[in-house]
Design a protein around this motif. Structure first.
Motif, PDB file in Angstrom:
ATOM      1  N   SER A   7      -8.145   2.207   5.879  1.00 31.97           N
ATOM      2  CA  SER A   7      -8.010   2.404   7.145  1.00 31.97           C
ATOM      3  C   SER A   7      -9.273   1.825   7.892  1.00 31.97           C
ATOM      4  O   SER A   7      -9.452   1.866   9.080  1.00 31.97           O
ATOM      5  CB  SER A   7      -7.995   3.816   7.379  1.00 31.97           C
ATOM      6  OG  SER A   7      -8.968   4.597   7.186  1.00 31.97           O
ATOM      7  N   LYS A   8     -10.139   1.249   7.309  1.00 31.71           N
ATOM      8  CA  LYS A   8     -11.549   0.732   8.130  1.00 31.71           C
ATOM      9  C   LYS A   8     -11.244  -0.581   8.550  1.00 31.71           C
ATOM     10  O   LYS A   8     -10.470  -1.121   8.116  1.00 31.71           O
ATOM     11  CB  LYS A   8     -12.704   0.806   6.924  1.00 31.71           C
ATOM     12  CG  LYS A   8     -13.233   1.978   6.764  1.00 31.71           C
ATOM     13  CD  LYS A   8     -14.437   1.886   5.944  1.00 31.71           C
ATOM     14  CE  LYS A   8     -15.111   3.467   5.745  1.00 31.71           C
ATOM     15  NZ  LYS A   8     -16.405   3.246   5.025  1.00 31.71           N
ATOM     16  N   GLN A  60      -9.839   8.729  -1.007  1.00 36.37           N
ATOM     17  CA  GLN A  60     -10.941   7.532  -1.087  1.00 36.37           C
ATOM     18  C   GLN A  60      -9.982   6.239  -0.749  1.00 36.37           C
ATOM     19  O   GLN A  60     -10.778   5.415   0.234  1.00 36.37           O
ATOM     20  CB  GLN A  60     -11.706   7.586  -2.151  1.00 36.37           C
ATOM     21  CG  GLN A  60     -12.602   8.541  -2.497  1.00 36.37           C
ATOM     22  CD  GLN A  60     -13.348   8.370  -3.843  1.00 36.37           C
ATOM     23  OE1 GLN A  60     -13.025   7.644  -4.569  1.00 36.37           O
ATOM     24  NE2 GLN A  60     -14.144   9.241  -3.962  1.00 36.37           N
ATOM     25  N   ALA A  61      -9.247   5.868  -1.135  1.00 33.05           N
ATOM     26  CA  ALA A  61      -8.309   4.704  -1.049  1.00 33.05           C
ATOM     27  C   ALA A  61      -7.898   4.468   0.557  1.00 33.05           C
ATOM     28  O   ALA A  61      -7.770   3.477   1.002  1.00 33.05           O
ATOM     29  CB  ALA A  61      -7.162   4.424  -2.053  1.00 33.05           C
ATOM     30  N   GLN A 105      -8.479  15.752  -8.617  1.00 39.62           N
ATOM     31  CA  GLN A 105      -8.742  14.206  -8.877  1.00 39.62           C
ATOM     32  C   GLN A 105      -8.048  13.330  -8.058  1.00 39.62           C
ATOM     33  O   GLN A 105      -8.334  12.262  -7.525  1.00 39.62           O
ATOM     34  CB  GLN A 105      -9.189  14.206 -10.195  1.00 39.62           C
ATOM     35  CG  GLN A 105      -9.609  12.821 -10.461  1.00 39.62           C
ATOM     36  CD  GLN A 105     -11.200  12.561  -9.944  1.00 39.62           C
ATOM     37  OE1 GLN A 105     -12.260  13.481 -10.131  1.00 39.62           O
ATOM     38  NE2 GLN A 105     -11.363  11.533  -9.194  1.00 39.62           N
ATOM     39  N   GLY A 106      -6.676  13.436  -8.466  1.00 41.02           N
ATOM     40  CA  GLY A 106      -5.506  12.528  -8.016  1.00 41.02           C
ATOM     41  C   GLY A 106      -5.749  12.480  -6.577  1.00 41.02           C
ATOM     42  O   GLY A 106      -5.679  11.528  -5.662  1.00 41.02           O
ATOM     43  N   MET A 118       0.839  -1.214   0.026  1.00 38.47           N
ATOM     44  CA  MET A 118       0.167  -0.092  -0.028  1.00 38.47           C
ATOM     45  C   MET A 118       0.772   1.317   0.060  1.00 38.47           C
ATOM     46  O   MET A 118       0.538   2.180  -0.578  1.00 38.47           O
ATOM     47  CB  MET A 118      -1.204  -0.033   1.230  1.00 38.47           C
ATOM     48  CG  MET A 118      -1.780   1.160   1.089  1.00 38.47           C
ATOM     49  SD  MET A 118      -3.183   1.083  -0.172  1.00 38.47           S
ATOM     50  CE  MET A 118      -4.359   2.384   0.331  1.00 38.47           C
ATOM     51  N   GLU A 119       1.843   1.281   0.811  1.00 39.67           N
ATOM     52  CA  GLU A 119       2.718   2.409   0.752  1.00 39.67           C
ATOM     53  C   GLU A 119       3.410   2.666  -0.535  1.00 39.67           C
ATOM     54  O   GLU A 119       3.568   3.774  -0.911  1.00 39.67           O
ATOM     55  CB  GLU A 119       3.978   2.091   1.953  1.00 39.67           C
ATOM     56  CG  GLU A 119       3.589   2.244   3.352  1.00 39.67           C
ATOM     57  CD  GLU A 119       4.580   2.058   4.001  1.00 39.67           C
ATOM     58  OE1 GLU A 119       5.743   1.883   4.027  1.00 39.67           O
ATOM     59  OE2 GLU A 119       4.236   1.739   5.359  1.00 39.67           O
ATOM     60  N   GLN A 120       3.847   1.464  -1.440  1.00 45.55           N
ATOM     61  CA  GLN A 120       4.106   1.647  -2.562  1.00 45.55           C
ATOM     62  C   GLN A 120       3.370   2.333  -3.354  1.00 45.55           C
ATOM     63  O   GLN A 120       3.736   3.120  -4.369  1.00 45.55           O
ATOM     64  CB  GLN A 120       4.745   0.260  -3.199  1.00 45.55           C
ATOM     65  CG  GLN A 120       5.670   0.416  -4.521  1.00 45.55           C
ATOM     66  CD  GLN A 120       6.396  -0.978  -4.669  1.00 45.55           C
ATOM     67  OE1 GLN A 120       6.203  -1.668  -4.088  1.00 45.55           O
ATOM     68  NE2 GLN A 120       6.807  -0.883  -5.802  1.00 45.55           N
ATOM     69  N   PHE A 121       2.170   1.932  -3.602  1.00 51.94           N
ATOM     70  CA  PHE A 121       1.062   2.437  -4.370  1.00 51.94           C
ATOM     71  C   PHE A 121       0.746   4.044  -3.865  1.00 51.94           C
ATOM     72  O   PHE A 121       0.739   4.708  -4.764  1.00 51.94           O
ATOM     73  CB  PHE A 121      -0.229   1.346  -4.216  1.00 51.94           C
ATOM     74  CG  PHE A 121      -0.167   0.761  -5.318  1.00 51.94           C
ATOM     75  CD1 PHE A 121      -0.582   0.823  -6.443  1.00 51.94           C
ATOM     76  CD2 PHE A 121      -0.015  -0.749  -4.899  1.00 51.94           C
ATOM     77  CE1 PHE A 121      -0.657  -0.203  -7.635  1.00 51.94           C
ATOM     78  CE2 PHE A 121       0.108  -1.703  -5.909  1.00 51.94           C
ATOM     79  CZ  PHE A 121      -0.406  -1.346  -7.189  1.00 51.94           C
ATOM     80  N   ILE A 122       0.692   4.070  -2.712  1.00 50.11           N
ATOM     81  CA  ILE A 122       0.474   5.639  -2.283  1.00 50.11           C
ATOM     82  C   ILE A 122       1.395   6.467  -2.840  1.00 50.11           C
ATOM     83  O   ILE A 122       1.307   7.632  -3.243  1.00 50.11           O
ATOM     84  CB  ILE A 122       0.288   5.751  -0.662  1.00 50.11           C
ATOM     85  CG1 ILE A 122      -1.202   4.994  -0.355  1.00 50.11           C
ATOM     86  CG2 ILE A 122       0.306   7.033  -0.265  1.00 50.11           C
ATOM     87  CD1 ILE A 122      -0.986   4.889   0.911  1.00 50.11           C
TER      88      ILE A 122
END
Length: 91
Positions: free
Chosen positions: A90-91, A84-85, A77-78, A53-57
């Motif tokens: 985080s839920k 949103q992601a 938009q980005g 996830m860190e890599q994608f963020i």
């Protein structure tokens, strides 16, 4: 999404390692493995997913929020896509 394609092999390898870790948990459960061992396997999966996830963020932020060639609308938009992601994660 050229930034994803540039790192496709690396990302696929990470996902495959995570899949292997999930299979290890399944085998541990099927084999009645020790609770502590299984707990450590699950913790390792969480760490691996967090790293992915860190890599994608980071990639998304650099390409879709901070890239100097973007318009304000594209940046907005980005940023919204990223938020949103993060909310979902985080839920």
């Amino acid at each position: 999404m050229s930034h994803i394609h540039e790192h496709k092999d690396e990302l696929l390898n990470r996902v495959r390692r995570i899949a292997g870790q999930v299979q290890a948990v399944e085998k541990a459960l099927e084999g009645d493995a020790d609770c502590a061992k299984t707990l450590h396997l699950v913790a390792a999966i969480r760490g691996a997913v967090n790293g992915l996830m860190e890599q994608f963020i980071e990639a998304h932020t650099r390409e879709h929020v901070a890239h100097p060639d973007l318009t304000d609308e594209q940046r907005a938009q980005g940023a919204e896509d990223l938020l949103q992601a993060i909310r979902r994660y985080s839920k």
